[in-house]
Design a protein around this motif. Structure first.
Motif, PDB file in Angstrom:
ATOM      1  N   GLY A 190       0.952  -1.182  -0.418  1.00 38.65           N
ATOM      2  CA  GLY A 190       0.437   0.136  -0.309  1.00 38.65           C
ATOM      3  C   GLY A 190       0.553   0.868  -0.149  1.00 38.65           C
ATOM      4  N   LEU A 191       0.127   2.331  -0.860  1.00 33.92           N
ATOM      5  CA  LEU A 191       1.294   3.782  -1.058  1.00 33.92           C
ATOM      6  C   LEU A 191       1.367   4.011   0.910  1.00 33.92           C
ATOM      7  CD1 LEU A 191       0.016   4.608  -4.690  1.00 33.92           C
ATOM      8  CD2 LEU A 191       1.646   3.591  -4.160  1.00 33.92           C
ATOM      9  N   ASN A 192       0.486   3.933   1.099  1.00 31.03           N
ATOM     10  CA  ASN A 192       0.235   5.085   2.935  1.00 31.03           C
ATOM     11  C   ASN A 192       1.266   4.584   3.538  1.00 31.03           C
ATOM     12  OD1 ASN A 192      -1.762   7.039   1.105  1.00 31.03           O
ATOM     13  ND2 ASN A 192      -3.476   5.684   2.468  1.00 31.03           N
ATOM     14  N   ARG A 193       1.506   3.658   3.835  1.00 30.62           N
ATOM     15  CA  ARG A 193       2.337   2.363   4.248  1.00 30.62           C
ATOM     16  C   ARG A 193       3.711   2.378   3.975  1.00 30.62           C
ATOM     17  NH1 ARG A 193       2.731  -2.521   7.059  1.00 30.62           N
ATOM     18  NH2 ARG A 193       4.681  -2.570   8.635  1.00 30.62           N
ATOM     19  N   ILE A 194       4.059   1.935   2.911  1.00 29.93           N
ATOM     20  CA  ILE A 194       5.693   2.526   2.890  1.00 29.93           C
ATOM     21  C   ILE A 194       5.874   4.229   3.174  1.00 29.93           C
ATOM     22  CG2 ILE A 194       6.871   2.907   0.376  1.00 29.93           C
ATOM     23  CD1 ILE A 194       6.463   0.105   0.947  1.00 29.93           C
ATOM     24  N   GLY A 195       4.864   5.340   2.789  1.00 30.54           N
ATOM     25  CA  GLY A 195       4.910   6.437   3.077  1.00 30.54           C
ATOM     26  C   GLY A 195       5.555   6.721   4.208  1.00 30.54           C
TER      27      GLY A 195
END
Length: 276
Positions: free
Chosen positions: A191-196
């Motif tokens: 997930g993009l938010n998790r990586i961010g």
């Protein structure tokens, strides 16, 4: 007399057992030396060679870092010696890569992302425990966000071309955010938010400096391993003829301008069958 009689019987039994034991031993196998030589010949297992350099989407993989090298090594081992799974990937890729590659190119997505689809679903219309579906394993909400129709009648996550277009848009959004293709691949899994959030919390700016859960870590290295094996199959022990590979499926377009009341009848009317 009885003692001699019993001794005679015992001697005869001993001879019979010795005879059968020798014959059974001969039937069961070979000498210890022959067995050892044969066993050694049958059990030669080699560690797959790690390339001197490796790139993903023209970004260099830092193989000089021990944990990067060992992460790749693990996935090369798994995918080199899990023969049935990797052979099926080769067979299916021959059918579906010609469909996926032009769509990636049209959307300016690096061709290496075809391997992401390969490990996501094995190029089958898989359904995950979380409800992700299709080649690109879209969850329902994300699929709708990227323009795929998902309702009781239609689920375009199973439409390979449309799902690939949606995946491209997702990856373009991710690249706009991270500016790094390997982070895009990691974000597709976690997930993009998790990586961010992890980039911010760990105060780093690239994937290879991140400490992530095992699933996401292995995910990226599996993509790299599959790409490595596909780029040089015979080096990793895969020898396939063209006739071993699955050919593209011939298709035709049918215009549907009214409700289909019975799909079985419709299939026969269009010249195929219900299974197809």
């Amino acid at each position: 007399m009885k003692k001699i009689y019993y001794l005679s019987i015992a001697f005869v039994i001993f001879i019979i057992l010795a005879f059968f034991g020798q014959n059974c031993s001969g039937q069961k196998g070979v000498s210890e030396n022959e067995y050892s030589q044969g066993h050694n010949g049958m059990s030669r297992t080699y560690s797959p060679e790690i390339p001197d350099e490796l790139y993903f989407a023209d970004e260099e993989v830092p193989l000089g870092r021990y944990y990067v090298r060992e992460g790749l090594d693990r996935e090369l081992l798994v995918n080199t010696y899990w023969h049935t799974s990797t052979l099926l990937l080769f067979k299916r890729a021959n059918r579906w890569f010609p469909v996926i590659e032009p769509i990636l190119k049209k959307n300016n997505i690096p061709e290496d992302f075809k391997y992401l689809a390969l490990i996501e679903s094995g190029l089958t219309n898989a359904v995950s425990p979380s409800g992700a579906k299709g080649f690109w394993q879209f969850l329902e909400g994300t699929a709708k966000d990227y323009g795929l129709e998902v309702d009781e009648q239609v689920d375009e996550r199973y439409h390979v071309e449309k799902a690939t277009e949606a995946a491209c848009q997702y990856m373009l959004d991710a690249y706009e955010r991270f500016g790094d293709w390997i982070l895009v691949a990691a974000g597709y899994n976690a997930g993009l938010n998790r990586i961010g959030e992890e980039l911010e919390l760990q105060m780093v700016d690239n994937y290879y400096d991140l400490y992530l859960n095992e699933e996401t870590s292995r995910y990226v290295f599996r993509i790299l391993a599959i790409k490595t094996i596909f780029n040089d199959p015979t080096k990793y022990g895969f020898h396939l003829k063209e006739t071993d590979l699955y050919p593209p499926i011939p298709t035709k377009k049918v215009i549907v301008d009214q409700n289909i009341e019975d799909l079985r009848v419709f299939s026969i009317e269009t010249g195929v069958n219900y299974r197809i």
